[in-house]
Structures are given as structure tokens and as C-alpha cells.
Design an enzyme around this catalytic site. Structure first.
Site, PDB file in Angstrom:
ATOM      1  N   ALA A  53       0.795  -1.225   0.000  1.00 17.52           N
ATOM      2  CA  ALA A  53       0.000   0.000   0.000  1.00 17.52           C
ATOM      3  C   ALA A  53       0.825   1.272   0.000  1.00 17.52           C
ATOM      4  CB  ALA A  53      -0.941  -0.002   1.197  1.00 17.52           C
ATOM      5  N   ASN A  75       0.876  -4.318   7.478  1.00 10.85           N
ATOM      6  CA  ASN A  75       1.953  -4.955   6.729  1.00 10.85           C
ATOM      7  C   ASN A  75       2.948  -3.938   6.191  1.00 10.85           C
ATOM      8  OD1 ASN A  75       1.632  -7.923   6.559  1.00 10.85           O
ATOM      9  ND2 ASN A  75      -0.356  -7.430   5.676  1.00 10.85           N
ATOM     10  N   HIS A  98      -1.215   6.736   4.479  1.00  9.42           N
ATOM     11  CA  HIS A  98       0.097   6.415   5.035  1.00  9.42           C
ATOM     12  C   HIS A  98       1.043   7.587   4.800  1.00  9.42           C
ATOM     13  CE1 HIS A  98      -1.251   2.255   5.388  1.00  9.42           C
ATOM     14  NE2 HIS A  98      -1.586   2.286   4.106  1.00  9.42           N
TER      15      HIS A  98
END
Length: 258
Positions: A122, A179, A209
Site C-alpha cells: 500500500a 503490513n 500512510h
């Protein structure tokens, strides 16, 4: 390239649709390892695949590479046996927060001449971090903000920090959600030194993020705002696409980045 798939959830179905539904691709999923064959029986006729419940029979079937698309616990259990027999793509990278497993899998891959591919998932910027780490990287931090319901069960009205610590502890508490912290750790300065903050936000429907890093190279800050995967809001859509991209790039003779 023939692909064996471990798992039959949302990401697995995404890969089946993209690869087995496109006759132009030189990539095809042939075999799927599942725990409950009857539950997933319709996949056999829909995508022309064979289901297996025995791991060794699965690994002996017609495939060039195995893609793990299950979960951290399945990855921990199955990966050592897989890497002895085949190259592999690991989606549940959080499994490698276990230092003993990482060492075991690395040794097995070298001994048996196989490669373990770790998609970027991601986030991005891993090429920058790996290149910077040839010199010295002094700090790496990740702040992840996700819809509250994908992280906690309680109802909240305002954003709430639900974790603050290092990547090693983050993946223990949120094995299905973070992850990205482990792939950052592997590319950079390790799980113990990679700082992580996780925020549950009732006012967002995105996975956000923000990565910050400093070192001899200078400083870098970047933010990725991901749409959640349609069939699983705990997973970013980009994570699924990164796996597909990893597979498609394997046979290219001109490779960008790295």
C-alpha cells in the site's frame, strides 16, 4: 507463467479476475490451495483452476511460482515448505516480523535456489529507502490513518491514536492492517527502529500512510491516500494492484526503478 495461489479471499479473486480473465496476459493461475474445497468449488469452473487441500500435491501441480494471498498465520505455517519447492510472492509480509522465520526462509531460499518476492503493498518509496540505506538512514517513521471501523470495534466521534511504538509491536497488535510497516522495516533500518503510529479515524473512508525518513541522502516525506479494497476495507486497493504489478514485471527485459 503458471501461478499457484494460496487463499481464495478478496485479493485472490481480484487476481483471478485480472489474470484468468485476460487472454492477452502470459500469466495464469492454475492451482489454488484452500482449507475448505467445497466452499470454493465454484472457482474451478469459473476460472478453470484446480483446488487443493494438500500442500504437497498443490506444490507438485503445474505452476512456476506461488502467490500467498491468505493471512499472516497461514504465511508463517506454509512459507518454509513453499520456498523449498518454488519461487514465491508473499502478500502477508507481516509474517516476516518474526526474525526466526525471516532467517529460516532466507536460508531455505538460498539453499534451494528460489526467490521470495515482497511487493511494496500500500505504499511507495521503497526504492528510495533501499538506495539511501546503502549509506546511512538515521530514522524512518510511518503514520497510518484508517477508517475507525477497520481498526477498532468501539464507536468513536474523533480520531484516536490506537498504537504508537515500533513496527515489530505494531504488526503483533494489528496483523491484518499494518503490513506496510514491515516492508518499510525490511527495506530500511529494521522493525525495532522503525517508528509507527496508527490512527483510527471515524471521519475518513481512506487508508492514509505518511512516511518520513532522514539520513545521509537528506530527508524525504511522502503521503499516500489509498482507496480501501472494495471487498475488504481493511486492505488498500493499491496493495492488491502491487501484487499484480510484481507478477507482470517479472518477465520484463526493461525494468524501471530499483
Amino acid at each position: 507463467m503458471n501461478i499457484g495461489l494460496i487463499g481464495a479471499g478478496a485479493i485472490a479473486n481480484f487476481l483471478l479476475e485480472e489474470l484468468n480473465g485476460d487472454e492477452k496476459e502470459d500469466l495464469c493461475i492454475r492451482s489454488i490451495f484452500v482449507r475448505n474445497k467445497e466452499k470454493y468449488r465454484p472457482l474451478e469452473s469459473k476460472y478453470d483452476v484446480t483446488l487443493f487441500t494438500d500442500l504437497q500435491s498443490f506444490l507438485q501441480s503445474e505452476m512456476d511460482i506461488v502467490v500467498e494471498a491468505a493471512n499472516v498465520e497461514a504465511a508463517k505455517t506454509l512459507l518454509p515448505a513453499v520456498i523449498k519447492k518454488k519461487d514465491a510472492v508473499l502478500i502477508s509480509i507481516g509474517a516476516l516480523a518474526d526474525a526466526e522465520l525471516l532467517a529460516e526462509v532466507t536460508e531455505l531460499a538460498m539453499r534451494h535456489g528460489h526467490t521470495l518476492h515482497l511487493p511494496s503493498g500500500a505504499i511507495g518509496g521503497l526504492d528510495l529507502l533501499q538506495n539511501a540505506n546503502i549509506g546511512s538512514v538515521s530514522s524512518v517513521s510511518l503514520t497510518t490513518r484508517k477508517p475507525a471501523g477497520s481498526l477498532i470495534a468501539e464507536d468513536i466521534d474523533e480520531a484516536k491514536v490506537v498504537f504508537e511504538g515500533n513496527a515489530a509491536d505494531a504488526i503483533k497488535q494489528f496483523p491484518k492492517n499494518i503490513n506496510v510497516s514491515i516492508i518499510l522495516s525490511l527495506a530500511g533500518i529494521g522493525a525495532e527502529r522503525t517508528k509507527v503510529k496508527i490512527v483510527a479515524d471515524p471521519h475518513t473512508d481512506k487508508n492514509i500512510h505518511q512516511v518520513e525518513m532522514t539520513g545521509d541522502f537528506g530527508e524525504a516525506v511522502f503521503t499516500i491516500t489509498n482507496n480501501p479494497f472494495p471487498d475488504n476495507p481493511k486492505t488498500s486497493y493499491l496493495a492488491a494492484m502491487s501484487i499484480l504489478g510484481t507478477l507482470k514485471r517479472m518477465n520484463r527485459k526493461v525494468r524501471v526503478g530499483g
